[in-house]
Structure formats: structure tokens, C-alpha cells
Design an enzyme around this catalytic site. Structure first.
Site, PDB file in Angstrom:
ATOM      1  N   LYS A  22       0.832  -1.214   0.000  1.00 16.62           N
ATOM      2  CA  LYS A  22       0.000   0.000   0.000  1.00 16.62           C
ATOM      3  C   LYS A  22       0.862   1.258   0.000  1.00 16.62           C
ATOM      4  CE  LYS A  22      -1.606   1.645   4.049  1.00 16.62           C
ATOM      5  NZ  LYS A  22      -1.443   3.068   4.392  1.00 16.62           N
ATOM      6  N   ASN A  23       1.848   1.302   0.899  1.00 18.75           N
ATOM      7  CA  ASN A  23       2.606   2.537   1.081  1.00 18.75           C
ATOM      8  C   ASN A  23       3.598   2.809  -0.048  1.00 18.75           C
ATOM      9  OD1 ASN A  23       1.138   3.032   3.316  1.00 18.75           O
ATOM     10  ND2 ASN A  23       2.733   2.511   4.806  1.00 18.75           N
ATOM     11  N   ARG A 122       0.953  14.820  12.971  1.00 21.94           N
ATOM     12  CA  ARG A 122       1.479  14.622  11.624  1.00 21.94           C
ATOM     13  C   ARG A 122       1.579  15.891  10.779  1.00 21.94           C
ATOM     14  NH1 ARG A 122      -0.915   8.923   9.560  1.00 21.94           N
ATOM     15  NH2 ARG A 122       0.955   8.943   8.292  1.00 21.94           N
ATOM     16  N   ASP A 125       5.344  20.323   7.616  1.00 17.92           N
ATOM     17  CA  ASP A 125       6.258  21.460   7.480  1.00 17.92           C
ATOM     18  C   ASP A 125       7.485  21.129   6.625  1.00 17.92           C
ATOM     19  OD1 ASP A 125       6.648  19.771   9.861  1.00 17.92           O
ATOM     20  OD2 ASP A 125       8.425  20.985  10.204  1.00 17.92           O
TER      21      ASP A 125
HETATM   22  N1  EPU Z   1       6.819  14.834  10.439  1.00 22.03           N
HETATM   23  C1  EPU Z   1       7.066  16.159  10.725  1.00 22.03           C
HETATM   24  N2  EPU Z   1       7.032  17.061   9.685  1.00 22.03           N
HETATM   25  C2  EPU Z   1       6.785  16.687   8.415  1.00 22.03           C
HETATM   26  C3  EPU Z   1       6.546  15.333   8.141  1.00 22.03           C
HETATM   27  C4  EPU Z   1       6.571  14.415   9.188  1.00 22.03           C
HETATM   28  O1  EPU Z   1       7.285  16.538  11.872  1.00 22.03           O
HETATM   29  O2  EPU Z   1       6.769  17.559   7.519  1.00 22.03           O
HETATM   30  C5  EPU Z   1       6.849  13.847  11.546  1.00 22.03           C
HETATM   31  C6  EPU Z   1       5.514  13.123  11.719  1.00 22.03           C
HETATM   32  O3  EPU Z   1       4.630  13.871  12.515  1.00 22.03           O
HETATM   33  C7  EPU Z   1       5.945  11.828  12.356  1.00 22.03           C
HETATM   34  C8  EPU Z   1       7.311  11.560  11.719  1.00 22.03           C
HETATM   35  O4  EPU Z   1       7.743  12.819  11.193  1.00 22.03           O
HETATM   36  O5  EPU Z   1       6.113  12.006  13.734  1.00 22.03           O
HETATM   37  C9  EPU Z   1       7.303  10.548  10.597  1.00 22.03           C
HETATM   38  O6  EPU Z   1       6.295  10.864   9.660  1.00 22.03           O
HETATM   39  P1  EPU Z   1       6.421  10.475   8.110  1.00 22.03           P
HETATM   40  O7  EPU Z   1       6.293  11.714   7.306  1.00 22.03           O
HETATM   41  O8  EPU Z   1       7.636   9.642   7.923  1.00 22.03           O
HETATM   42  O9  EPU Z   1       5.129   9.579   7.903  1.00 22.03           O
HETATM   43  P2  EPU Z   1       4.144   9.571   6.666  1.00 22.03           P
HETATM   44  O10 EPU Z   1       4.900   9.736   5.412  1.00 22.03           O
HETATM   45  O11 EPU Z   1       3.016  10.496   6.940  1.00 22.03           O
HETATM   46  C10 EPU Z   1       4.333   7.011   6.218  1.00 22.03           C
HETATM   47  C11 EPU Z   1       3.388   5.849   6.147  1.00 22.03           C
HETATM   48  C12 EPU Z   1       2.876   5.514   7.533  1.00 22.03           C
HETATM   49  C13 EPU Z   1       4.079   5.173   8.406  1.00 22.03           C
HETATM   50  C14 EPU Z   1       5.070   6.345   8.418  1.00 22.03           C
HETATM   51  C15 EPU Z   1       6.352   6.065   9.182  1.00 22.03           C
HETATM   52  C16 EPU Z   1       2.387   6.047   3.943  1.00 22.03           C
HETATM   53  C17 EPU Z   1       1.191   6.308   3.119  1.00 22.03           C
HETATM   54  N3  EPU Z   1       2.268   6.175   5.269  1.00 22.03           N
HETATM   55  O12 EPU Z   1       3.590   8.105   6.752  1.00 22.03           O
HETATM   56  O13 EPU Z   1       2.052   4.365   7.400  1.00 22.03           O
HETATM   57  O14 EPU Z   1       3.664   4.895   9.712  1.00 22.03           O
HETATM   58  O15 EPU Z   1       5.443   6.679   7.054  1.00 22.03           O
HETATM   59  O16 EPU Z   1       6.996   4.959   8.673  1.00 22.03           O
HETATM   60  O17 EPU Z   1       3.429   5.692   3.423  1.00 22.03           O
HETATM   61  C18 EPU Z   1       0.269   2.919   7.896  1.00 22.03           C
HETATM   62  O18 EPU Z   1       0.488   2.343   6.822  1.00 22.03           O
HETATM   63  O19 EPU Z   1      -0.508   2.456   8.778  1.00 22.03           O
HETATM   64  C19 EPU Z   1       0.939   4.195   8.185  1.00 22.03           C
HETATM   65  C20 EPU Z   1       0.521   5.041   9.119  1.00 22.03           C
END
Ligand code: EPU
Length: 426
Positions: A22-23, A122, A125
Site C-alpha cells: 500500500k505505502n 502529523r 512542514d
Molecule cells: N513529520 C514532521 N514534519 C513533516 C513530516 C513528518 O514533523 O513535515 C513527523 C511526523 O509527525 C511523524 C514523523 O515525522 O512524527 C514521521 O512521519 P512520516 O512523514 O515519515 O510519515 P508519513 O509519510 O506520513 C508514512 C506511512 C505511515 C508510516 C510512516 C512512518 C504512507 C502512506 N504512510 O507516513 O504508514 O507509519 O510513514 O513509517 O506511506 C500505515 O500504513 O498504517 C501508516 C501510518
């Protein structure tokens, strides 16, 4: 609202085929916006979130053909819009990954802010800061990110303050069509980043360093059509391995990529599982009646994935001994704890980041409520080992990320039934 009825106490065994990730599929679908030529994706999982992303591509004017084996052909052509509305983005945060491709190809984007969700605030920024470094004009107005390319994106060195999967993906896609070279430092190293980079490279992008914390992207004028096979879902693989281990069973998982799952396999071995693996398969058999309690600390890849925390916590709930599970990525990812405790587990939260689990010999079925995607499966695992029936409400969360869940569990010998419809809960 559908519910899942799990009758516990059966040892799972057999063979299973893993679906596409999915991701990986979601950002790669967004990446197809970068090309005017058709991009064909294979091994796309049939999931609610994938349907949402395909609908979003439709809103942006892109035609998508899906065959009955979930081969998805995105026809490209010109885009008719650049707005990803709140109604879509609020249901699926991954739709925010259209921001980078829209800016790079269309020169303008209006994408709703995703806002917080059940597992944490989440923020985005880092996505916005990185795009601004590439020369985009970015403002947030009425809950929307409104951005233009400032006359053409230009490559830059971007040091991200936080390691972010979605941020790395958005910037990699925007930089693919920027003028000059972009270097992303402190980039995410997740296998899904590598899969996206491989798809972009197949489309003609010049990218190196994917899978390390420094990714270089040399911008090109345009990307072309390509074919790409979505990588196997490592979280689905790990989830079924844990489910089988919890029931004391054995399984052969095919069409997987176990080398993307080292941290989980090591912890499963510590818990008492015997694991064997090849390039595209992994097998597990439990060498002991009850698993041994194992401490877990989530971390960005290659650390223990946050997306496997809830499932491992369920395994620890019935393990011999006491364990500590520490969540370092999201601030609110323990909502499954009170639900698993309803089945007789003994888990206490120590502050917001750590759960202390006293393993118990038995769980007992009870009605429980799913709160987010991965937490939902931890309840399934607890239900599979509990005596009696566990009725899991709000399983729409599971359908976002686990393809044909009842079918796969039943194939392994579980007694699991979907109860359709019913009263909408408040
Ligand atoms: N964060 C920031 N600023 C940003 C972006 C992220 O502070 O601009 C913080 C987030 O708040 C969090 C951390 O950085 O505390 C990591 O967030 P990340 O951006 O890596 O997560 P994401 O891209 O929103 C993806 C997966 C998630 C998975 C996370 C971490 C997808 C669609 N989603 O989310 O998957 O938990 O990476 O590996 O790829 C799931 O599949 O159940 C799921 C939640």
C-alpha cells in the site's frame, strides 16, 4: 459498519501470498502525474486507499484503467486541474503526495492540508520547507496549501530536520522535473522510497542514493511512460508472521521481500520463532508454546517499523515475561492498549511513549473497537489467540490496508467472519 467476528484458539498454518505494498502503491500512483505518457503498474493491492488515490487522479483529469488483476494503467495526457480537495485528503493522508508532482508538472497545486489523525498530529512542514527551497511559492490559506513553481523549480540542497517518508517522496518527485541537481539530506531510507525511486528511474528520472540518507536527483525536462511492479508489502508480511507466531503455528509466505523486514524478523526470532528465508519467501514456525517477551523500540528504517508496533505488542501480551514497547515516531499510537486489555491482557502505559506488558497465559474474547489501521490488526491477533469470540467493530480501518483479510486468515485455518452492515456508530 462492517465488523469482524474472530473465534480464537486455532493454530494458524499453511501458505500465503503477499499483496503489493500500500505505502508504495500510493505515492507511485501520485508519481504517474509526472508523465504525459501511460504508466502501467502491476501488483497494485486492491484496497480502499488505492481506490481513493485513483479517484483523486480522476479529479485531476487523468484517465485510469484497472483490469481484474489490479494492473493499473494511468494514461497520462494533460492535467485538467490541480486541486486535491479536503474531502479526499482528510480520508487519506497519502493524497498529500500529489503536491510535489502537481507543482513539477502543472506548475501549480492546491492541496488540502491533511490535518492530524488518530495516531498523531502529523505536520507537513518539511514538505513545504523543501518545496520552498526548490523555488516554489507556498502559502497556506483556508486549510489549503496553495503553491506555484515560481517560474520553474530549481534544484537545491535540502537538509530535512525530521526524517519523513512522505516528505522525502514529495520532494523526490518535485525535484525529478526541477532544473539542476537536488540533494536531499537526512532523507528517509524506507524500502518504499526505493520502490518510488525505481519507478521514477523507469520513467526517465535521474536519481541515486535511494535507500541511504542522501538522495541526489538530477532534474530532467520530462518523464516518459514506463511499467513498474509494486514491491511486496513488508508490513502485511510481518503482520501475518506475527499472527501465526502468536497462535504457535507455522507458515510459508510467498511473493514477499523478507530483506525489507530484518528488524521484525530478528525480534520474532528472539520471541522463539524459527525463521527461514529466500529472496522472495519467508517461513516461520514457532519452536515453543508461548512466545518469549521481547522489548521493542520503533525507529525509522532500518529500525523496527512503527507500522508493526501494535501487532508485536499483541504478541507480547501473551508472551512469557515482561516487555517494554516504546513508540518514537508517532505521539498517540497506543490506542489499541485499552482494547487489548479488554481481552484480559495486562498492559500499562508509562507516559505517552512506552507500554509495559506483563504477558498473560490466556486472553478471553470480548467486543472491541478498531481505532486505526495497524491497531486493528493487533486486535485480530489478540482475538485469534483468545478463548471464545472477539467482535471487532469499525474494521473499515483494516480494509484500508489489508487486502482480502478474512480470505487470507481463513486460508491459514482461522475462524474469521465479516458481519456486514449494521447500525452506524456515533
Ligand atoms: N513529520 C514532521 N514534519 C513533516 C513530516 C513528518 O514533523 O513535515 C513527523 C511526523 O509527525 C511523524 C514523523 O515525522 O512524527 C514521521 O512521519 P512520516 O512523514 O515519515 O510519515 P508519513 O509519510 O506520513 C508514512 C506511512 C505511515 C508510516 C510512516 C512512518 C504512507 C502512506 N504512510 O507516513 O504508514 O507509519 O510513514 O513509517 O506511506 C500505515 O500504513 O498504517 C501508516 C501510518
Amino acid at each position: 459498519m462492517d465488523k469482524l467476528l474472530v473465534r480464537g484458539g486455532r493454530r494458524l498454518s499453511g501458505e500465503l501470498r503477499i499483496s503489493g505494498a500500500k505505502n508504495s502503491a500510493l505515492p507511485i500512483l501520485a508519481a504517474t502525474l509526472l508523465s504525459a505518457e501511460p504508466v502501467t503498474l502491476r501488483n497494485v493491492p486492491h484496497l480502499h486507499d488505492v481506490t481513493t488515490m485513483i479517484e483523486l487522479l480522476g479529479c485531476l483529469g487523468v484517465e485510469v484503467i484497472v483490469d481484474d488483476e489490479m494492473n493499473v494503467e494511468v494514461l497520462g495526457g494533460s492535467l485538467s486541474g490541480c486541486r486535491a480537495p479536503y474531502e479526499v485528503v482528510k480520508t487519506m493522508r497519502a493524497s498529500f503526495t500529489v503536491l510535489g508532482p502537481l507543482l513539477a508538472r502543472y506548475g501549480r497545486a492546491e492541496v488540502s492540508l491533511p490535518g492530524g489523525c488518530a495516531i498523531g498530529s502529523r505536520p507537513v512542514d518539511q514538505h513545504l520547507k523543501g518545496l520552498a527551497a526548490l523555488g516554489a511559492n507556498v502559502v497556506v490559506d483556508d486549510g489549503y496549501v496553495i503553491a506555484d513553481d515560481g517560474g520553474g523549480l530549481k534544484g537545491a540542497r535540502i537538509l530535512m530536520d525530521v526524517t519523513t517518508v512522505g516528505g522525502t517522496q514529495n520532494l523526490m518527485m518535485a525535484a525529478a522535473l526541477a532544473q539542476g541537481t537536488t540533494v536531499l539530506e537526512n532523507a528517509a531510507r524506507e524500502p518504499e522510497i526505493v520502490d518510488l525511486a525505481e519507478c521514477l528511474i523507469a520513467m526517465g528520472a535521474h536519481i541515486s542514493g535511494q535507500g541511504t540518507d542522501t538522495i541526489s536527483i538530477e532534474g530532467v525536462d520530462e518523464l516518459h511512460g514506463a511499467q513498474h511492479r509494486i514491491m511486496p508489502d513488508r508490513v502485511e508480511t510481518g503482520t501475518y508472521l506475527i499472527a501465526v507466531a502468536a497462535t504457535g503455528g507455522n507458515v510459508l509466505i510467498k511473493h514477499a521481500r523478507p530483506q525489507t523486514l530484518d528488524a521484525v524478523l530478528i525480534k520474532l526470532s528472539e520471541a522463539g520463532a524459527v525463521i527461514e528465508q529466500g529472496a522472495d519467501w519467508v517461513s516461520l514456525s514457532m519452536s515453543r508454546g508461548r512466545p518469549k517477551a521481547v522489548d521493542i523500540r520503533t525507529a525509522p528504517h532500518p529500525g523496527f517499523p512503527t507500522d508493526m508496533q501494535a501487532q508485536f505488542l499483541a504478541l507480547n501480551a501473551i508472551a512469557e515475561g515482561t516487555s517494554r514497547v516504546t513508540e518514537t515516531i508517532f505521539e498517540n499510537r497506543f490506542m489499541h492498549v485499552p482494547e487489548i486489555n479488554r481481552l484480559g491482557a495486562n498492559i500499562a502505559l508509562e507516559g505517552a511513549k512506552t507500554a509495559v506488558i506483563e504477558g498473560v497465559a490466556k486472553l478471553h474474547g470480548a467486543p472491541v473497537m478498531a481505532t486505526d489501521l495497524r491497531a486493528s490488526f493487533s486486535l485480530v491477533i489478540a482475538g485469534l489467540v483468545a478463548e471464545g469470540e472477539t467482535l471487532i467493530d469499525r474494521i473499515y480501518h483494516i480494509d484500508r490496508g489489508y487486502e482480502r483479510i478474512e480470505e487470507k486468515l481463513v486460508q491459514l485455518g482461522a475462524s474469521v467472519e465479516r458481519i456486514r452492515g449494521g447500525r452506524m456508530d456515533a
